[in-house]
Motif scaffolding. Structure first.
Motif, PDB file in Angstrom:
ATOM      1  N   VAL A 105      -2.875  -7.200  -6.154  1.00  0.00           N
ATOM      2  CA  VAL A 105      -1.973  -6.896  -4.698  1.00  0.00           C
ATOM      3  C   VAL A 105      -2.601  -5.442  -4.845  1.00  0.00           C
ATOM      4  CG1 VAL A 105       0.171  -7.554  -6.168  1.00  0.00           C
ATOM      5  CG2 VAL A 105      -0.861  -5.250  -7.530  1.00  0.00           C
ATOM      6  N   ARG A 106      -2.311  -4.999  -3.988  1.00  0.00           N
ATOM      7  CA  ARG A 106      -2.905  -3.556  -3.670  1.00  0.00           C
ATOM      8  C   ARG A 106      -1.917  -2.262  -3.677  1.00  0.00           C
ATOM      9  NH1 ARG A 106      -6.279  -3.711   1.880  1.00  0.00           N
ATOM     10  NH2 ARG A 106      -6.611  -1.188   1.608  1.00  0.00           N
ATOM     11  N   SER A 107      -1.785  -1.157  -2.997  1.00  0.00           N
ATOM     12  CA  SER A 107      -0.610  -0.779  -2.963  1.00  0.00           C
ATOM     13  C   SER A 107       0.910  -1.301  -3.058  1.00  0.00           C
ATOM     14  CB  SER A 107      -0.694   0.106  -2.583  1.00  0.00           C
ATOM     15  OG  SER A 107      -0.366   0.325  -1.597  1.00  0.00           O
ATOM     16  N   ALA A 108       1.108  -2.178  -1.837  1.00  0.00           N
ATOM     17  CA  ALA A 108       2.435  -2.331  -1.378  1.00  0.00           C
ATOM     18  C   ALA A 108       3.021  -2.994  -1.977  1.00  0.00           C
ATOM     19  CB  ALA A 108       2.024  -3.456   0.049  1.00  0.00           C
TER      20      ALA A 108
ATOM     21  N   GLY B 129      -3.489  -7.808 -11.005  1.00  0.00           N
ATOM     22  CA  GLY B 129      -5.110  -7.382 -11.034  1.00  0.00           C
ATOM     23  C   GLY B 129      -4.621  -6.208  -9.425  1.00  0.00           C
ATOM     24  N   ARG B 130      -4.848  -5.092  -9.828  1.00  0.00           N
ATOM     25  CA  ARG B 130      -4.561  -3.538  -8.281  1.00  0.00           C
ATOM     26  C   ARG B 130      -6.234  -3.519  -7.964  1.00  0.00           C
ATOM     27  NH1 ARG B 130      -4.734  -1.086  -4.359  1.00  0.00           N
ATOM     28  NH2 ARG B 130      -3.636   1.024  -4.677  1.00  0.00           N
ATOM     29  N   GLY B 131      -5.960  -4.122  -6.897  1.00  0.00           N
ATOM     30  CA  GLY B 131      -7.514  -3.813  -6.152  1.00  0.00           C
ATOM     31  C   GLY B 131      -7.372  -2.678  -5.353  1.00  0.00           C
ATOM     32  N   GLY B 132      -8.074  -1.897  -6.508  1.00  0.00           N
ATOM     33  CA  GLY B 132      -7.875  -0.933  -5.785  1.00  0.00           C
ATOM     34  C   GLY B 132      -7.841   0.579  -7.398  1.00  0.00           C
ATOM     35  N   VAL B 133      -7.535   1.514  -6.797  1.00  0.00           N
ATOM     36  CA  VAL B 133      -7.352   2.515  -7.884  1.00  0.00           C
ATOM     37  C   VAL B 133      -5.848   2.483  -8.347  1.00  0.00           C
ATOM     38  CG1 VAL B 133      -8.021   5.062  -8.625  1.00  0.00           C
ATOM     39  CG2 VAL B 133      -9.125   4.024  -6.893  1.00  0.00           C
ATOM     40  N   GLY B 134      -5.116   3.222  -7.854  1.00  0.00           N
ATOM     41  CA  GLY B 134      -3.818   3.825  -8.361  1.00  0.00           C
ATOM     42  C   GLY B 134      -2.882   2.595  -8.452  1.00  0.00           C
ATOM     43  N   MET B 135      -2.506   2.681  -9.869  1.00  0.00           N
ATOM     44  CA  MET B 135      -1.598   1.815 -10.404  1.00  0.00           C
ATOM     45  C   MET B 135      -0.284   2.130 -10.869  1.00  0.00           C
ATOM     46  SD  MET B 135      -4.228  -0.863 -13.032  1.00  0.00           S
ATOM     47  CE  MET B 135      -4.277   0.004 -14.092  1.00  0.00           C
TER      48      MET B 135
ATOM     49  N   SER C  96      -4.290  11.347  -1.791  1.00  0.00           N
ATOM     50  CA  SER C  96      -4.173  10.928  -3.114  1.00  0.00           C
ATOM     51  C   SER C  96      -3.146  10.291  -3.024  1.00  0.00           C
ATOM     52  CB  SER C  96      -4.400  11.696  -4.423  1.00  0.00           C
ATOM     53  OG  SER C  96      -3.439  13.029  -4.293  1.00  0.00           O
ATOM     54  N   ARG C  97      -1.569  10.589  -3.641  1.00  0.00           N
ATOM     55  CA  ARG C  97      -0.359  10.195  -3.483  1.00  0.00           C
ATOM     56  C   ARG C  97       0.527  10.943  -2.831  1.00  0.00           C
ATOM     57  NH1 ARG C  97      -2.452   6.226  -3.793  1.00  0.00           N
ATOM     58  NH2 ARG C  97      -2.399   3.837  -5.371  1.00  0.00           N
ATOM     59  N   GLY C  98       1.586  10.492  -1.833  1.00  0.00           N
ATOM     60  CA  GLY C  98       2.410  10.999  -1.744  1.00  0.00           C
ATOM     61  C   GLY C  98       3.168  11.689  -2.771  1.00  0.00           C
TER      62      GLY C  98
ATOM     63  N   PRO D 242      -2.426   6.063   7.999  1.00  0.00           N
ATOM     64  CA  PRO D 242      -1.242   5.393   6.991  1.00  0.00           C
ATOM     65  C   PRO D 242      -2.360   4.915   6.012  1.00  0.00           C
ATOM     66  CG  PRO D 242      -1.602   3.818   9.162  1.00  0.00           C
ATOM     67  CD  PRO D 242      -3.024   5.519   9.164  1.00  0.00           C
ATOM     68  N   HIS D 243      -2.110   5.489   4.977  1.00  0.00           N
ATOM     69  CA  HIS D 243      -2.753   5.005   3.614  1.00  0.00           C
ATOM     70  C   HIS D 243      -3.456   4.406   3.836  1.00  0.00           C
ATOM     71  CE1 HIS D 243      -1.121   4.809  -0.788  1.00  0.00           C
ATOM     72  NE2 HIS D 243      -2.248   4.232  -0.733  1.00  0.00           N
ATOM     73  N   ILE D 244      -5.248   4.543   4.326  1.00  0.00           N
ATOM     74  CA  ILE D 244      -6.109   4.231   4.665  1.00  0.00           C
ATOM     75  C   ILE D 244      -7.905   4.538   4.159  1.00  0.00           C
ATOM     76  CG2 ILE D 244      -5.686   2.830   6.795  1.00  0.00           C
ATOM     77  CD1 ILE D 244      -7.174   4.906   8.185  1.00  0.00           C
TER      78      ILE D 244
HETATM   79  O1  LIG Z   1      -5.030   3.405  -5.191  1.00  0.00           O
HETATM   80  C1  LIG Z   1      -5.590   3.004  -4.151  1.00  0.00           C
HETATM   81  O2  LIG Z   1      -6.725   2.411  -4.568  1.00  0.00           O
HETATM   82  C2  LIG Z   1      -5.149   3.701  -2.931  1.00  0.00           C
HETATM   83  O3  LIG Z   1      -4.733   4.420  -2.318  1.00  0.00           O
HETATM   84  C3  LIG Z   1      -6.011   2.499  -1.844  1.00  0.00           C
HETATM   85  O4  LIG Z   1      -4.096   1.798  -1.897  1.00  0.00           O
HETATM   86  P1  LIG Z   1      -4.445   0.945  -1.220  1.00  0.00           P
HETATM   87  O5  LIG Z   1      -5.038  -0.846  -1.664  1.00  0.00           O
HETATM   88  O6  LIG Z   1      -2.801  -0.094  -1.064  1.00  0.00           O
HETATM   89  O7  LIG Z   1      -4.821   0.307   0.462  1.00  0.00           O
END
Ligand SMILES: O=C(O)[C@H](O)COP(=O)(O)O
Length: 321
Positions: free
Chosen positions: A48-51, A69-75, A244-246, A291-293
């Motif tokens: 997943v990503r953040s959606a 697996g989180r493709g990205g940082v925030g979990m 970063s995060r809302g 939009p969170h890009i």
């Molecule tokens: O935490 C992250 O990696 C970013 O917020 C990116 O989120 P996204 O993968 O939904 O674009």
């Protein structure tokens, strides 16, 4: 073995996973259908990503899941501890997108100091005669060079931001609960580089001394990093960027601060109420929005896909050996 990449994955990631023998499904399954889809199709890995939200209900309903697996940082969209308690590996790609997020921060900063967001909206249509008026309206831009950038959160992304800022000739100050100091290496195109040591400072000093503030902290449980009280401590006319995060900035207090002139502009990539920003945020002439890009570049997504493929292959190889 099947992998569902529910929020998409780069082509290079798909190729790397397929080369390693996995079947990659990139169909977007609706949130309510994810558990059912995983079970019906014997999916072993959910990417997943953040959606997509991976909460306890999905984890409980999918006993065959081996990796999330989180493709990205925030979990923050995954119940990480719960999944690990159930024996599921939870992985992310913390280093892959730092430079992309950092560059978006500067897109918002440049947009803010030269009014690009508003100028774009107001450029004259055919027949409009007030071009000189418009030029005047956007005449008081300022330069970033020589100004102080306050970075709140001095992890990988915060440090990438510092690198760009130093290259632009900005003064950089930073705060971080967990980082005392960091050596920032600024690379130049000709192979030369400089190292700059930055010692972190108390948050209050960042509030007091920054001409611009950018936030790089995870989602917070304990209230806003910048709320009404903190806005009062900021320099008059500060510019603020949040990629970063809302929820780390109080948007109601932000709108008040923009209206009073305390804050000159805000660049927001994330929102308290995502995916739809509050109407006051959406319509404000001093707010530049995306939009969170932050991580949405071809390079970052390529690195993310490839890194996920490596981690998954090595985890499942270890498990099967
Ligand atoms: O935490 C992250 O990696 C970013 O917020 C990116 O989120 P996204 O993968 O939904 O674009």
């Amino acid at each position: 073995m099947k992998i569902l990449a529910n929020d998409g994955i780069s082509k290079s990631g798909v190729i790397a996973l397929e080369d390693a023998g996995f079947e990659v499904i990139t169909t977007k399954v609706a949130q309510e259908q994810v558990a059912n889809y995983i079970n019906t199709n014997d999916v072993a890995v959910l990417l997943v990503r953040s959606a997509t939200k991976v909460r306890q209900d999905i984890i409980d309903a999918c006993p065959g899941l081996k990796i999330i697996g989180r493709g990205g940082v925030g979990m923050d969209n995954i119940d990480v501890d719960y999944a690990r308690e159930k024996g599921i590996h939870v992985i992310n790609t913390p280093a892959s997108s730092s430079d992309s997020v950092a560059e978006l921060v500067f897109a918002h900063l440049f947009s803010g100091v030269r009014f690009l967001y508003d100028a774009n909206r107001n450029m004259p249509l055919e027949g409009d005669t007030n071009f000189e008026g418009l030029k005047k309206a956007y005449a008081n831009g300022i330069e970033l060079r020589g100004k102080t950038l306050g970075i709140i959160g001095f992890g990988r992304i915060g440090r990438s931001v510092a690198r760009v800022a130093l290259g632009l000739g900005m003064r950089v100050i930073a705060a971080d609960k967990f980082v005392g100091s960091a050596e920032i290496r600024v690379d130049f195109y000709n192979g030369q580089f400089i190292n700059v040591d930055i010692v972190t400072e108390p948050l209050e000093d960042i509030f007091k001394h920054s001409d611009f503030i950018t936030l790089h902290v995870p989602a917070q449980d304990g209230g806003y990093v910048i709320g009404k009280e903190q806005f009062e401590q900021l320099k008059d006319g500060v510019g603020i960027v949040n990629a970063s995060r809302g929820g780390v900035i109080d948007e109601v207090a932000l709108i008040d601060a923009l209206d009073s002139g305390k804050v000159a502009f805000a660049g927001l990539d994330v929102f308290e109420d995502e995916p739809k920003p509050a109407i006051q945020v959406l319509m404000h002439p001093k707010v530049s929005l995306t939009p969170h890009i932050g991580a949405a570049t071809l390079e970052a997504q390529d690195r993310i896909g490839t890194e996920l493929a490596e981690q998954i292959s090595s985890l499942l190889k270890t498990q099967n050996s």
